[in-house]
Design a protein around this motif. Structure first.
Motif, short mmCIF file in Angstrom:
data_model
loop_
_atom_site.label_atom_id
_atom_site.label_comp_id
_atom_site.label_asym_id
_atom_site.label_seq_id
_atom_site.Cartn_x
_atom_site.Cartn_y
_atom_site.Cartn_z
N GLY A 115 6.45 50.76 29.30
CA GLY A 115 5.06 50.47 29.63
C GLY A 115 4.25 50.03 28.43
O GLY A 115 3.22 50.63 28.13
N PRO A 116 4.67 49.00 27.70
CA PRO A 116 3.95 48.57 26.50
C PRO A 116 2.61 47.90 26.78
O PRO A 116 1.84 47.65 25.85
CB PRO A 116 4.93 47.58 25.85
CG PRO A 116 5.72 47.03 26.99
CD PRO A 116 5.88 48.18 27.94
N GLY A 117 2.32 47.60 28.05
CA GLY A 117 1.04 46.96 28.36
C GLY A 117 0.92 45.59 27.72
O GLY A 117 1.79 44.73 27.88
N SER A 118 -0.13 45.40 26.94
CA SER A 118 -0.34 44.13 26.26
C SER A 118 0.60 43.95 25.08
O SER A 118 0.77 42.84 24.58
CB SER A 118 -1.79 44.04 25.76
OG SER A 118 -2.04 45.10 24.84
N GLY A 119 1.19 45.05 24.59
CA GLY A 119 2.05 44.99 23.40
C GLY A 119 1.29 45.17 22.10
O GLY A 119 1.89 45.09 21.02
N ASP A 120 -0.01 45.46 22.19
CA ASP A 120 -0.83 45.59 20.98
C ASP A 120 -0.37 46.76 20.11
O ASP A 120 -0.23 46.64 18.89
CB ASP A 120 -2.30 45.78 21.35
CG ASP A 120 -2.94 44.50 21.87
OD1 ASP A 120 -2.35 43.42 21.67
OD2 ASP A 120 -4.03 44.58 22.46
N ASN A 121 -0.16 47.94 20.71
CA ASN A 121 0.20 49.12 19.92
C ASN A 121 1.58 49.01 19.30
O ASN A 121 1.86 49.63 18.28
CB ASN A 121 0.11 50.37 20.79
CG ASN A 121 -1.33 50.77 21.08
OD1 ASN A 121 -2.25 50.45 20.33
ND2 ASN A 121 -1.54 51.46 22.20
N ALA A 122 2.44 48.21 19.91
CA ALA A 122 3.78 48.04 19.37
C ALA A 122 3.76 47.32 18.02
O ALA A 122 4.73 47.40 17.25
CB ALA A 122 4.66 47.27 20.36
N LEU A 123 2.67 46.61 17.72
CA LEU A 123 2.56 45.96 16.42
C LEU A 123 2.63 47.00 15.30
O LEU A 123 3.21 46.75 14.24
CB LEU A 123 1.24 45.19 16.32
CG LEU A 123 1.08 43.99 17.26
CD1 LEU A 123 -0.35 43.47 17.22
CD2 LEU A 123 2.06 42.88 16.88
N HIS A 124 2.05 48.17 15.56
CA HIS A 124 2.07 49.22 14.54
C HIS A 124 3.46 49.80 14.37
O HIS A 124 3.95 49.94 13.24
CB HIS A 124 1.09 50.33 14.92
CG HIS A 124 1.20 51.52 14.03
ND1 HIS A 124 1.96 52.63 14.36
CD2 HIS A 124 0.68 51.78 12.80
CE1 HIS A 124 1.88 53.51 13.38
NE2 HIS A 124 1.12 53.03 12.43
N ILE A 125 4.12 50.16 15.45
CA ILE A 125 5.44 50.77 15.33
C ILE A 125 6.42 49.78 14.70
O ILE A 125 7.33 50.16 13.96
CB ILE A 125 5.95 51.28 16.70
CG1 ILE A 125 6.87 52.51 16.50
CG2 ILE A 125 6.66 50.22 17.49
CD1 ILE A 125 6.18 53.75 16.07
N ALA A 126 6.22 48.48 14.95
CA ALA A 126 7.08 47.46 14.34
C ALA A 126 6.88 47.41 12.83
O ALA A 126 7.81 47.09 12.08
CB ALA A 126 6.79 46.09 14.96
N SER A 127 5.67 47.76 12.37
CA SER A 127 5.39 47.74 10.92
C SER A 127 6.13 48.84 10.18
O SER A 127 6.24 48.80 8.96
CB SER A 127 3.88 47.87 10.68
OG SER A 127 3.43 49.21 10.92
N TRP A 128 6.67 49.82 10.91
CA TRP A 128 7.46 50.89 10.30
C TRP A 128 8.94 50.53 10.22
O TRP A 128 9.77 51.35 9.87
CB TRP A 128 7.27 52.19 11.09
CG TRP A 128 5.97 52.87 10.79
CD1 TRP A 128 4.98 52.45 9.94
CD2 TRP A 128 5.51 54.12 11.33
NE1 TRP A 128 3.94 53.33 9.92
CE2 TRP A 128 4.23 54.37 10.76
CE3 TRP A 128 6.03 55.03 12.23
CZ2 TRP A 128 3.48 55.51 11.07
CZ3 TRP A 128 5.29 56.17 12.54
CH2 TRP A 128 4.03 56.40 11.96
N LYS A 129 9.27 49.29 10.54
CA LYS A 129 10.59 48.70 10.31
C LYS A 129 11.72 49.42 11.05
O LYS A 129 12.71 49.87 10.43
CB LYS A 129 10.91 48.64 8.82
CG LYS A 129 9.87 47.95 7.97
CD LYS A 129 9.69 46.49 8.35
CE LYS A 129 8.66 45.81 7.44
NZ LYS A 129 8.41 44.41 7.84
N PRO A 130 11.62 49.56 12.36
CA PRO A 130 12.75 50.14 13.11
C PRO A 130 13.94 49.19 13.09
O PRO A 130 13.78 47.98 12.83
CB PRO A 130 12.20 50.31 14.52
CG PRO A 130 11.13 49.28 14.63
CD PRO A 130 10.51 49.18 13.27
#
Length: 390
Positions: A66-81
């Motif tokens: 349920g990422p919705g718009s995907g906005d919040n995923a920008l942050h988790i992506a910045s932690w380099k998974p």
């Protein structure tokens, strides 16, 4: 299709969130300033409270449901998974996230899946699972949780959100006004009118990150019912053996047990979490209040029952527009005010201002003064992090 029409076609036989969002051809959860330093600071603060650190994500496999718009995923992506996999059942969400994937905003190992998680348990092996703003509202929240957890690896962390009738009461009061406002504004300007009506309250929220139009669609027009509430206590009780609570936001958890008291038969902290929730959850009623003293057991139980009742009456009133039910709703609010007036006088004053304004609103005066009600918001959505024991 207009927002008013979308409201009219929804029913509890349809899929929570997904059908409403598909009817709108949009997912109204966009974050203002997505990707900004402020946005990232807010997300980091949340995850820190939940016990989720950058090192818990770096080089790990992440699933967001349920990422919705995907906005919040920008942050988790910045932690380099190592990788991110998205699952959503709303077409507009899939399109929004896919556009960001195509731009390379989430990194290289990113995949997306169109799927309704309510249909079957997830498989896979993910170190971090994120599921925000999705489980409350489902017809069977407990089952939804148990569809997520099988995909969590040992030692992994799953983040979910919860909502109780106490934490949502301020929003219930706003939602109960929808049939009144609808009678006095043109259909084509319903969303615009609602944004204007609730502007004073939204402007008082210094941390507000959603667009006002999105907030109106998702919190006022969205056809929630009391069937979808899902409290922290209910979430804890839904956890199978082998899962424990890592943290919460707000951080109310207290556990004074010495760590050497734990053994293989008594390892999790569910009972301690529920006790702490029971002690302090009445303060979810108003985010402005800093808890100082516990409510009595009787007060806590009565407040919970009254808020549950308010939610149920609000459901009926939105469907039937029967003023007798609105009178009953107001009567419940008066009882709630009496319970909280000593420990939460600011909340009691907001409730009184709301009650005083309703007759004027019914008469068609949408410019009536709602006083300090505008500034009253509950701690609507709470977060908990769940760890799979090793």
């Amino acid at each position: 299709m207009s927002a008013r029409s979308a409201l009219g076609v929804m029913s509890m036989s349809e899929r929570a969130f997904l059908d409403f969002y598909d009817t709108l051809s949009a997912v109204p959860v966009n974050q203002a300033g997505a990707g900004s330093e402020k946005h990232f600071c807010q997300r980091s603060a949340l995850y820190r409270t939940l016990g989720l650190t950058p090192l818990a994500v770096k080089a790990r496999n992440v699933l967001e449901v349920g990422p919705g718009s995907g906005d919040n995923a920008l942050h988790i992506a910045s932690w380099k998974p190592n990788s991110i996999h998205f699952i959503d059942g709303a077409k507009a969400s899939i399109a929004s996230v896919q556009a960001r994937i195509d731009q390379g905003l989430y990194g290289e190992k990113v995949t997306i899946e169109y799927r309704d998680v309510t249909q079957a348990a997830l498989s896979g092996n993910y170190d971090v699972i994120l599921c925000e703003g999705l489980i409350p509202g489902q017809r069977d929240p407990e089952q939804f949780v148990n569809h997520l957890l099988p995909a969590l690896s040992e030692g992994g962390v799953c983040v979910i959100t919860t909502v109780s009738s106490v934490s949502y009461l301020a929003e219930i009061c706003r939602r109960v006004l929808l049939p009144i406002i609808q009678q006095h504004v043109p259909e084509v300007s319903l969303v615009e009118s609602l944004v204007k009506f609730f502007k004073a309250g939204l402007d008082s929220l210094t941390g507000m990150s959603r667009k006002p139009e999105d907030w109106v669609l998702d919190n006022i027009i969205h056809p929630w019912t009391d069937k979808g509430l899902f409290s922290i206590e209910e979430a804890v009780n839904a956890l199978p053996n082998g899962f424990s609570i890592l943290g919460s936001s707000p951080a109310f958890l207290q556990d004074w047990r010495w760590y050497k008291q734990f053994n293989e038969q008594d390892y999790d902290n569910k009972q301690a979490v529920n006790q702490a929730y029971y002690d302090w959850s009445s303060y979810l009623l108003d985010y402005r209040v800093n808890p100082q003293q516990k409510f009595t057991v009787s007060q806590h139980q009565t407040l919970q029952l009254l808020c549950d009742k308010a939610m149920a009456i609000h459901d009926n009133y939105r469907q039937n527009n029967n003023e007798t039910e609105l009178d009953e709703f107001i009567n419940v609010l008066r009882q709630i005010k009496e319970i909280v007036v000593d420990k939460m006088p600011e909340t009691a004053a907001s409730i009184e201002d709301f009650i005083s304004a309703v007759p004027e609103l019914l008469a068609g005066n949408l410019q009536t003064d709602l006083g300090c009600f505008h500034q009253w918001f509950g701690r609507g959505q709470q977060y908990i992090s769940i760890i799979r024991d090793v």
